[in-house]
Structure formats: C-alpha cells, structure tokens
Scaffold this active site. Structure first.
Site, mmCIF file in Angstrom:
data_model
loop_
_atom_site.group_PDB
_atom_site.id
_atom_site.type_symbol
_atom_site.label_atom_id
_atom_site.label_comp_id
_atom_site.label_asym_id
_atom_site.label_seq_id
_atom_site.Cartn_x
_atom_site.Cartn_y
_atom_site.Cartn_z
ATOM 1 N N CYS A 292 -8.841 -18.718 -7.265
ATOM 2 C CA CYS A 292 -8.992 -19.810 -8.230
ATOM 3 C C CYS A 292 -7.625 -20.246 -8.763
ATOM 4 O O CYS A 292 -6.867 -19.424 -9.288
ATOM 5 C CB CYS A 292 -9.883 -19.374 -9.380
ATOM 6 S SG CYS A 292 -10.193 -20.693 -10.573
ATOM 7 N N MET B 23 -18.506 -22.629 -5.805
ATOM 8 C CA MET B 23 -17.943 -23.764 -6.526
ATOM 9 C C MET B 23 -18.667 -23.884 -7.857
ATOM 10 O O MET B 23 -19.894 -24.028 -7.893
ATOM 11 C CB MET B 23 -18.079 -25.055 -5.713
ATOM 12 C CG MET B 23 -17.207 -25.102 -4.468
ATOM 13 S SD MET B 23 -17.415 -26.623 -3.494
ATOM 14 C CE MET B 23 -18.974 -26.243 -2.653
ATOM 15 N N ARG C 159 -15.349 -28.044 -0.488
ATOM 16 C CA ARG C 159 -15.551 -29.455 -0.820
ATOM 17 C C ARG C 159 -16.223 -30.256 0.289
ATOM 18 O O ARG C 159 -16.889 -31.257 0.026
ATOM 19 C CB ARG C 159 -14.205 -30.093 -1.163
ATOM 20 C CG ARG C 159 -13.548 -29.530 -2.422
ATOM 21 C CD ARG C 159 -12.155 -30.106 -2.608
ATOM 22 N NE ARG C 159 -11.266 -29.729 -1.512
ATOM 23 C CZ ARG C 159 -10.240 -30.466 -1.093
ATOM 24 N NH1 ARG C 159 -9.984 -31.626 -1.674
ATOM 25 N NH2 ARG C 159 -9.476 -30.046 -0.103
ATOM 26 N N LYS D 263 -11.441 -13.178 -1.476
ATOM 27 C CA LYS D 263 -11.032 -14.549 -1.169
ATOM 28 C C LYS D 263 -9.736 -14.813 -1.918
ATOM 29 O O LYS D 263 -9.649 -14.549 -3.124
ATOM 30 C CB LYS D 263 -12.107 -15.554 -1.583
ATOM 31 C CG LYS D 263 -11.798 -17.001 -1.198
ATOM 32 C CD LYS D 263 -12.997 -17.902 -1.503
ATOM 33 C CE LYS D 263 -12.762 -19.311 -0.974
ATOM 34 N NZ LYS D 263 -11.751 -20.060 -1.762
ATOM 35 N N GLY E 233 -10.282 -24.301 3.993
ATOM 36 C CA GLY E 233 -9.396 -25.420 3.685
ATOM 37 C C GLY E 233 -9.494 -26.542 4.693
ATOM 38 O O GLY E 233 -9.231 -26.355 5.876
ATOM 39 N N ASP E 234 -9.916 -27.720 4.221
ATOM 40 C CA ASP E 234 -9.942 -28.951 5.019
ATOM 41 C C ASP E 234 -10.908 -28.897 6.193
ATOM 42 O O ASP E 234 -10.619 -29.411 7.272
ATOM 43 C CB ASP E 234 -8.543 -29.303 5.522
ATOM 44 C CG ASP E 234 -7.584 -29.682 4.398
ATOM 45 O OD1 ASP E 234 -8.039 -29.733 3.239
ATOM 46 O OD2 ASP E 234 -6.406 -29.905 4.675
ATOM 47 N N GLN F 147 -20.131 -13.741 -6.200
ATOM 48 C CA GLN F 147 -18.674 -13.672 -6.346
ATOM 49 C C GLN F 147 -18.307 -13.316 -7.783
ATOM 50 O O GLN F 147 -18.807 -13.928 -8.737
ATOM 51 C CB GLN F 147 -17.982 -14.978 -5.973
ATOM 52 C CG GLN F 147 -16.461 -14.788 -5.918
ATOM 53 C CD GLN F 147 -15.683 -16.066 -5.709
ATOM 54 O OE1 GLN F 147 -15.631 -16.916 -6.588
ATOM 55 N NE2 GLN F 147 -15.048 -16.191 -4.549
#
Length: 377
Positions: free
Chosen positions: A101, A17, A231, A143, A207-208, A70
């Site tokens: 991205c 990130m 996140r 990714k 994700g999530d 990365q």
C-alpha cells in the site's frame, strides 16, 4: 498454480482494493471465471479489537472457497494475534500480508510499501505470521512493491526474506511507493525477482494488466507463475472469464454489449444491497462503479450523472432501461487504464526512516501507537 495446499483452477488473483473487493464484487467476478478472490485489506489491530467493520470485511459466504483475507499491520505481535485469530476461528483458507500500500496515511507510519525498508521489522512480521498460520496449515503470502523509490529498492531482499520465512507465494507490483499508480509498471523487476527466487516459491506479477493478453504477455516475458489483477477489473468483472480462457489457450473472449453491461450493473447493485442488508447503502456504493462500467460505451452524460446518483434499485432499473441495449462492445475505447491514476510523488515516511535499514529502539515503541492510529478495518 498452487498456493500451499490450494490448487487454483486459474493462476489469477483479485487484488484487494479498499471499497471495491467486498463480497458483492467478489461474487460477481467469481461468476465469470476462476481464481483467488481476496477481501479488502483489514488492519491487524482492527481484527484483534473485533471492530464491526473489520468483521464484516473478513466475512465469507458459504460459496466463497477458498476464503482469502489480506491483513495489514506494523507490529509483529499484533499481526501474530490477528493471524492466530483467523486460524483458530477458521475464518480463512489463505492469508496475505500487505506490504504494497503506497497511500500516505499508511506509509507515514512506516507501514505498507515503506515497511520492507526495515529488514529486521519485515523479517519479524513475516516469520511471526507464517508461524501462526502454519498452526492451521494455512498458506500465508506477501504482496509488495519494488521499494520506496528508485534509489531505495527493497524487493529482492524482501523476496529472499519472505521465501526463507516459508511464505507460500510472493506478489510484486512493479512500481515503487513514489510511483503510486503512475507511469508504466516495471515488469522487468518481476522477471528479476522470479530469476532471483527460481522455483523455490511462486512469484505473481501485478501492474498494468488491463486485458487477458496483458496477463499472457506478463507471464511469458517475466516467467512469473500467476497474475494479480487490480484496477483492470474495475467495471469489468468479466475480465476473469477472459483471463481464464487466455491462460488456458482458448481464443474466446467476453465482449459485452451495452445491454449485457447493464445486466451486470443491475446484478452488482442487487448483490451490494444484499451485502449491506440495506438497499440505499448498496446502490450508494454502486455509484462509484458507474463510470468504470460504461467506459467507452455511448451513454449520454446526463444519464451517466443520474446513474451515479441513484438511490434505489427500482430507480437504477428504470435508468438502465433507457439504454440502447443493442449497442455493441466498443473495442479499445472500453479497455485500458481505469481507476486511480496519479503522478509520482515524494513518499510520506516517518522522519529519518531512510537513515538505516534497521529499526532503532525508539521507533519500536512507536509501533503500538501506529497500529492504534489506523485501527478500524
């Protein structure tokens, strides 16, 4: 889970990130739990040019093992040069390629999550990178996202191409470019990719995942081999300890009091000051983390604003001392989504990008310019 010759104590990966996953944050996360901790994304051109920012991004301290970097790019030759540099100079134990991205400045040049639409370009980049990484027996992974939008999905084709090229693992974020970070991640797509590839290559889901139980549920329902956390760990470095326990079948979870959160914030600030070799830059970087750390905790608005404008470690410690350290973990109020949340938007793509799955000769000449345009780390 194994990625090449790397055996992970926990099948958990910290997602790159920008502005978040620098050495300081990775160090803090490592102290809570095992996993693979990836640097911020760096452009291949910036590495080849050895820009100071890019060289700082890929720097690892001696305690950081395995070292994971990365790389982003749109030109096979430049990506090959960047991977070769990382291998020959022994700067990484694992290399990941970014095809996930969704931000406009990347996709409008045909990069990031827009790139797998061009099958020949994607194939050339992955094959070149795998070849260069293999010279040093360095595992290379990719990714990616589901595709550009619901009508232009790429992940199944890209997964097969990456597997056939010899990648060591594939991560799928269950959203498209158009989704950005909105709505709910499509875990069914992760399951379909895993079913398509079987046991030929590890598939990681992204994700999530905002709690340890989310990771367990993703792996149970999709069959994926590991999880990638983005996140969900912002302001919660202890999530990696929770994940390690949950995936090992242990019931223990980390539920920090307000005092324990304050201690983590102070440590993060100290690590950032050390990373930048400048106290002011370190605490200035910490400011964006404040709201994430104290999400759900009873911290007054004025105190939050003051901490988000802190200019020194002494000032930070003084403000933290004003907190009621005995306040317990607030439960659900401290959990759930954090960081970037957006509405779906029409992807920014090069003109005519969707007209063909293959690169036209005229577009190939634009690649070098695209690389230069995003140079700088």
């Amino acid at each position: 889970m194994r990625i090449g010759d790397i055996e992970l104590a926990s099948p958990v990966v910290l997602a790159p990130m920008a502005g978040i996953t620098n050495t300081a944050f990775r160090r803090l996360c490592r102290e809570y739990g095992a996993g693979l901790y990836v640097t911020e994304m760096v452009t291949s051109r910036a590495l080849v040019e050895r820009s100071p920012k890019s060289m700082r991004i890929i720097h690892h301290e001696p305690y950081e093992t395995p070292r994971s970097v990365q790389v982003y790019g749109v030109d096979p030759e430049t990506i090959g040069q960047a991977v070769r540099m990382l291998v020959e100079e022994d700067r990484a134990d694992h290399i990941d390629l970014n095809f996930g991205c969704p931000v406009p400045k990347v996709t409008r040049k045909g990069g990031g999550s827009a790139l797998p639409w061009k099958l020949d370009l994607f194939t050339s980049i992955v094959r070149t990178a795998v070849r260069e990484a293999s010279r040093g027996d360095i595992p290379l992974t990719v990714k990616m996202r589901k595709g550009i939008d619901a009508e232009h999905l790429t992940y199944l084709d890209a997964g097969r191409i990456a597997r056939d090229a010899g990648v060591a693992a594939i991560t799928l974020h269950g959203r498209t470019t158009a989704d950005l970070y909105s709505g709910t991640a499509d875990w069914d797509a992760i399951a379909r990719l895993k079913e398509s590839l079987g046991d030929t290559v590890p598939v990681l889901g992204n994700g999530d995942i905002f709690a340890a139980e989310d990771a367990v549920e993703m792996m149970r329902t999709t069959g994926c081999d590991g999880v990638v956390i983005g996140r969900g760990c912002q302001g919660r470095p202890w999530l990696f300890g929770d994940l390690q326990n949950a995936l090992a079948g242990r019931p223990e979870r980390i539920r920090p009091s307000l005092g324990e959160v304050a201690d983590a914030v102070c440590t993060h600030g100290e690590y950032l000051a050390e990373y930048y070799a400048d106290e002011f830059y370190g605490v200035r970087d910490l400011r964006k983390h404040i709201a994430w750390y104290f999400k759900g905790y009873p911290v007054g608005g004025e105190l939050r604003r003051s901490m988000a404008m802190v200019s020194s470690l002494a000032e930070l410690r003084e403000l933290l001392a004003g907190l009621d350290r005995a306040q317990p973990y607030p439960g659900a109020d401290a959990e759930g989504s954090r960081g970037r949340t957006t509405r779906p938007k029409k992807p920014h793509l090069p003109e005519g990008w969707l007209d063909s799955r293959y690169m036209e000769d005229s577009r190939k000449a634009e690649l070098a310019l695209a690389e230069l345009d995003v140079s700088g780390g």
